[in-house]
Scaffold this motif. Structure first.
Motif, mmCIF file in Angstrom:
data_model
loop_
_atom_site.group_PDB
_atom_site.id
_atom_site.type_symbol
_atom_site.label_atom_id
_atom_site.label_comp_id
_atom_site.label_asym_id
_atom_site.label_seq_id
_atom_site.Cartn_x
_atom_site.Cartn_y
_atom_site.Cartn_z
ATOM 1 N N SER A 574 0.804 -1.219 0.000
ATOM 2 C CA SER A 574 0.000 0.000 0.000
ATOM 3 C C SER A 574 0.836 1.268 0.000
ATOM 4 N N ASN A 575 2.165 1.150 0.080
ATOM 5 C CA ASN A 575 3.035 2.317 0.141
ATOM 6 C C ASN A 575 3.900 2.427 -1.110
ATOM 7 N N HIS A 576 4.195 3.676 -1.487
ATOM 8 C CA HIS A 576 5.124 3.918 -2.585
ATOM 9 C C HIS A 576 6.562 3.819 -2.066
ATOM 10 N N ALA A 577 7.479 3.405 -2.934
ATOM 11 C CA ALA A 577 8.876 3.188 -2.537
ATOM 12 C C ALA A 577 9.805 4.165 -3.247
ATOM 13 N N TRP A 578 10.765 4.710 -2.481
ATOM 14 C CA TRP A 578 11.786 5.618 -3.005
ATOM 15 C C TRP A 578 13.177 5.106 -2.639
ATOM 16 N N PHE A 579 14.117 5.384 -3.519
ATOM 17 C CA PHE A 579 15.530 5.349 -3.147
ATOM 18 C C PHE A 579 16.262 6.351 -4.014
ATOM 19 N N ILE A 580 17.056 7.202 -3.369
ATOM 20 C CA ILE A 580 17.916 8.141 -4.088
ATOM 21 C C ILE A 580 19.314 7.993 -3.514
ATOM 22 N N GLY A 581 20.281 7.689 -4.367
ATOM 23 C CA GLY A 581 21.637 7.480 -3.887
ATOM 24 C C GLY A 581 22.677 7.736 -4.952
ATOM 25 N N TYR A 582 23.946 7.673 -4.549
ATOM 26 C CA TYR A 582 25.034 7.982 -5.473
ATOM 27 C C TYR A 582 26.222 7.075 -5.187
ATOM 28 N N ALA A 583 27.073 6.924 -6.195
ATOM 29 C CA ALA A 583 28.264 6.083 -6.071
ATOM 30 C C ALA A 583 29.295 6.546 -7.108
ATOM 31 N N PRO A 584 30.563 6.263 -6.885
ATOM 32 C CA PRO A 584 31.153 5.836 -5.615
ATOM 33 C C PRO A 584 31.068 6.971 -4.589
ATOM 34 N N PHE A 598 11.703 5.485 -8.131
ATOM 35 C CA PHE A 598 10.380 5.550 -7.495
ATOM 36 C C PHE A 598 9.538 4.402 -8.027
ATOM 37 N N VAL A 599 8.899 3.654 -7.109
ATOM 38 C CA VAL A 599 8.043 2.530 -7.496
ATOM 39 C C VAL A 599 6.697 2.684 -6.795
ATOM 40 N N GLU A 600 5.636 2.751 -7.578
ATOM 41 C CA GLU A 600 4.298 2.853 -7.000
ATOM 42 C C GLU A 600 3.934 1.548 -6.289
ATOM 43 N N TYR A 601 3.396 1.671 -5.084
ATOM 44 C CA TYR A 601 2.980 0.517 -4.283
ATOM 45 C C TYR A 601 4.092 -0.528 -4.195
ATOM 46 N N GLY A 602 5.300 -0.015 -3.944
ATOM 47 C CA GLY A 602 6.472 -0.900 -3.887
ATOM 48 C C GLY A 602 6.802 -1.386 -2.491
ATOM 49 N N ALA A 607 12.681 -2.432 -0.035
ATOM 50 C CA ALA A 607 12.115 -3.598 -0.713
ATOM 51 C C ALA A 607 11.811 -3.338 -2.185
ATOM 52 N N GLY A 608 11.301 -2.139 -2.499
ATOM 53 C CA GLY A 608 10.818 -1.898 -3.853
ATOM 54 C C GLY A 608 11.721 -1.079 -4.742
ATOM 55 N N ALA A 609 12.451 -0.105 -4.178
ATOM 56 C CA ALA A 609 13.222 0.828 -5.005
ATOM 57 C C ALA A 609 14.721 0.532 -5.006
ATOM 58 N N ALA A 610 15.288 0.189 -3.851
ATOM 59 C CA ALA A 610 16.733 -0.048 -3.772
ATOM 60 C C ALA A 610 17.222 -1.156 -4.710
ATOM 61 N N PRO A 611 16.461 -2.260 -4.909
ATOM 62 C CA PRO A 611 16.929 -3.288 -5.856
ATOM 63 C C PRO A 611 17.076 -2.770 -7.288
ATOM 64 N N VAL A 612 16.225 -1.828 -7.678
ATOM 65 C CA VAL A 612 16.348 -1.240 -9.018
ATOM 66 C C VAL A 612 17.641 -0.432 -9.103
#
Length: 648
Positions: A574-584, A598-602, A607-612
């Motif tokens: 029921s929740n949207h998923a975010w991850f924003i990051g940088y490397a190295p 950003f993943v809707e209902y992830g 769980a939903g955004a970091a794997p992408v």
């Protein structure tokens, strides 16, 4: 008197006659001179152009469509040695020679029935043409009519076998657009199509031309379109070509060199498979977009193809599931916990006013109580995602654990004004002006807006929600990515762009090159940036994203997870998923890549955004291309379980 001098009357008559004679002679000379000059102008000065016009008038002229310019990724060298992401190839169209088919509705229908049956095409394909006046107009005016576009080799053989069809049908070469990455890059490249009535009224386009409908095809349509040529044909009464001469050769459109890295793009699209979401990769030090994927997508090869029934059915399906929407720039969502970074920045930059430093601590027991200031109104309780609480934390560890109670306290102490001010300074309420059409802008609320919209003032509860990226705030994924890029650049935000060069298709010379352009420059203390980056690094080392991103084979990554609450209470996912990051994370900003997912209902950020993001970093930094930073564990730093169900 005979032989005497003329009388005054005779003298006047003679003088009048001479004047008229001179005027008439002058008029004749002037007219002859004008005719000679005009004849010289028509025959000598404009002779070539007028000859072509005369040929066009007395003979049949036919347009030679120009090939559209191609698109290449960032690794382009030359057109011959580089694979084009978007290119052309020539197909054959079956065109009806209307000069041989006298206009007779029953005769036309009979021919179409035979043509459709022979080529195994449903007759319904032509029903619209039989009703539309343009078909009958083509027959009456003896203009060619396209019966079938991009015919197959089998259809070509069938046409040649049946004399009753081949007698009336001409096979005409026609350019076709090929999108090598298909749906994986569709929202960037866009697609082409025939002009609509609105296009013909509002754009400089001819009815037979194909034009850009979305993406870069639309944004750079005039650059890509090229210049059509034409040839002159002399036909016999039977419609056979007796003579043909190319008068003007067509000129292909300009080529576009993109900032896109096809490996990162493919990784992003594959990782989004089965989800509704978007992923962006950007060079924070230049603004170059390395990848921009959105799912669901569409197939530009079908929409730009010549099969009308396939185009129609595909368009309806995609339109029905929202596949035309580029979620990176055409949708906006609550930023959730990724916004906590901005709250921290606003607090650190306003620290002298609110007595706040990175070492300031707040305790979390699982909830925050906002005392009511009105009699009879109960206190408001705001929960942390961790029911048992996170204990006492400073800024770095609050970011590491994404402790909501910490930021409730911080936002309440700070107040909404500094938070909203920095949101506007970083442009979260504006378009990024990327070189793609139909971008939407984010929304940053205000007390005046709330009063105007809801008729109530801004309450402390609104500030509490704002401090964790919930409530009225909404951002586009690209807009939020630019905020993080600005953070890494110590306040400098560069204009995002996708087309790095426009090149001549003939000699490959550079017509235009995009240079990095500074969009915003917000004064930020270096200490503020370093304090926040330390927390973002802990998120991946031992925090909410550790299980997914702190893995062998990956560079050292820093970032922030986020989980946006929705109205689907209690539902699975029921929740949207975010991850924003940088490397190295340990490299200079010029060598870093920033990813926003950003993943809707992830379910949640981890769980939903970091794997992408993980798959995108793997594509950007394959094994051996980086040296992973060796970092000693922080003394006393808590380490989350290896497999965490945390969704912050």
């Amino acid at each position: 008197m005979l032989g005497g001098s003329p009388t005054s009357t005779e003298f006047k008559l003679e003088r009048s006659f001479r004047i008229r004679l001179y005027l008439f002679s002058g008029f004749v000379v002037f007219t002859l001179a004008a005719f000679v000059i005009q004849l010289f102008n028509l025959q000598i000065v404009q002779g070539t152009d007028n000859s072509l016009k005369a040929e066009k008038f007395v003979r049949k002229s036919e347009t030679i469509p120009a090939a559209r310019g191609e698109m290449f990724d960032r690794n382009f060298l030359t057109p011959e040695t580089s694979m084009a992401l978007v290119s052309n190839y020539s197909s054959l169209d079956a065109v009806l020679n209307t000069s041989l088919l006298k206009y007779d509705p029953s005769r036309v229908r009979k021919f179409l029935h035979e043509f459709a049956r022979t080529l195994s095409i449903p007759m319904s394909y032509y029903e619209e043409d039989l009703i539309e006046p343009r078909f009958s107009k083509n027959i009456k005016s003896k203009k060619p009519f396209v019966l079938l576009e991009a015919i197959s080799k089998a259809q070509q053989e069938r046409i040649s076998v049946f004399d009753t069809i081949s007698k009336y049908v001409i096979l005409v070469p026609s350019p076709r657009r090929i999108y090598k990455m298909g749906p994986a890059l569709a929202h960037v490249t866009g697609y082409i199509g025939k002009p609509s009535k609105a296009d013909l009224l509002t754009r400089e386009i001819k009815s037979y031309q194909w034009l850009g409908k979305s993406g870069l095809e639309l944004e750079y349509d005039e650059r890509l379109r090229g210049t059509d040529g034409f040839r002159i044909q002399k036909r016999s009464s039977e419609g056979n070509i007796e003579e043909e001469r190319v008068v003007e050769h067509s000129t292909p459109g300009n080529n576009l060199i993109l900032t896109i890295d096809k490996d990162i793009q493919i990784a992003a699209y594959k990782a989004l498979k089965g989800a509704r979401g978007t992923a962006v990769a950007i060079r924070p030090g230049t603004g170059e977009i390395l990848a921009m994927a959105s799912n669901p997508s569409f197939d530009p090869n079908v929409l730009s193809g010549k099969n009308r029934s396939e185009r129609t059915s595909h368009y309806r399906r995609v339109d029905g599931n929202g596949g035309f929407l580029n979620l990176s720039i055409q949708s906006k969502f609550p930023p959730a916990s990724t916004y906590k970074t901005l709250v921290a920045l606003a607090a650190l930059e306003s620290g002298h006013k609110v007595d706040y430093t990175p070492e300031t601590t707040y305790s979390c027991n699982g909830s925050f109580v906002l005392k009511s200031t009105f009699a009879g109104v109960p206190d408001q309780i705001f929960l942390c995602w961790e029911k048992g609480g996170h204990g006492t934390n400073d800024l770095a560890h609050a970011l590491q654990k994404s402790c909501s109670v910490y930021f409730y306290n911080l936002g309440y102490k700070l107040g909404s004004d500094p938070i909203l001010t920095y949101s506007r300074l970083f442009g979260l309420d504006n378009k990024t002006n990327i070189d793609l059409p139909d971008e939407k802008q984010g929304f940053v609320p205000s007390s005046a807006w709330k009063k105007r919209t809801y008729g109530t003032k801004w309450f402390d509860g609104d500030t509490i929600n704002l401090s964790i990226g919930q409530g009225f705030m909404s951002v586009t994924p690209l807009g939020m990515a630019l905020f993080y890029a600005g953070l890494l650049n110590r306040g400098q935000i560069y204009q995002p762009y996708i087309v790095s060069e426009i090149r001549d298709p003939v000699d490959n010379s550079i017509i235009n090159r995009t240079e990095p352009q500074l969009l915003r420059d917000i004064p930020i203390q270096p200490s503020t940036v370093e304090a926040i980056k330390a927390g973002l690094r802990l998120v991946v080392k031992s925090g909410t994203a550790a299980y997914v991103l702190n893995k062998p084979g990956l560079p050292d990554i820093a970032g922030k997870t986020g989980t946006a609450q929705t109205r689907r209470r209690g539902a699975s996912g029921s929740n949207h998923a975010w991850f924003i990051g940088y490397a190295p994370a340990s490299a200079p900003v010029s060598e870093q890549i920033l990813v926003a997912v950003f993943v809707e209902y992830g379910i949640g950020g981890a769980a939903g955004a970091a794997p992408v993001a993980r798959e995108m970093f793997r594509a950007a930094f394959p094994p051996g291309s980086f040296k992973r930073a060796i970092e000693s564990p922080e003394p006393g730093a808590p380490v989350l379980p290896e497999k965490s169900n945390d969704v912050r």
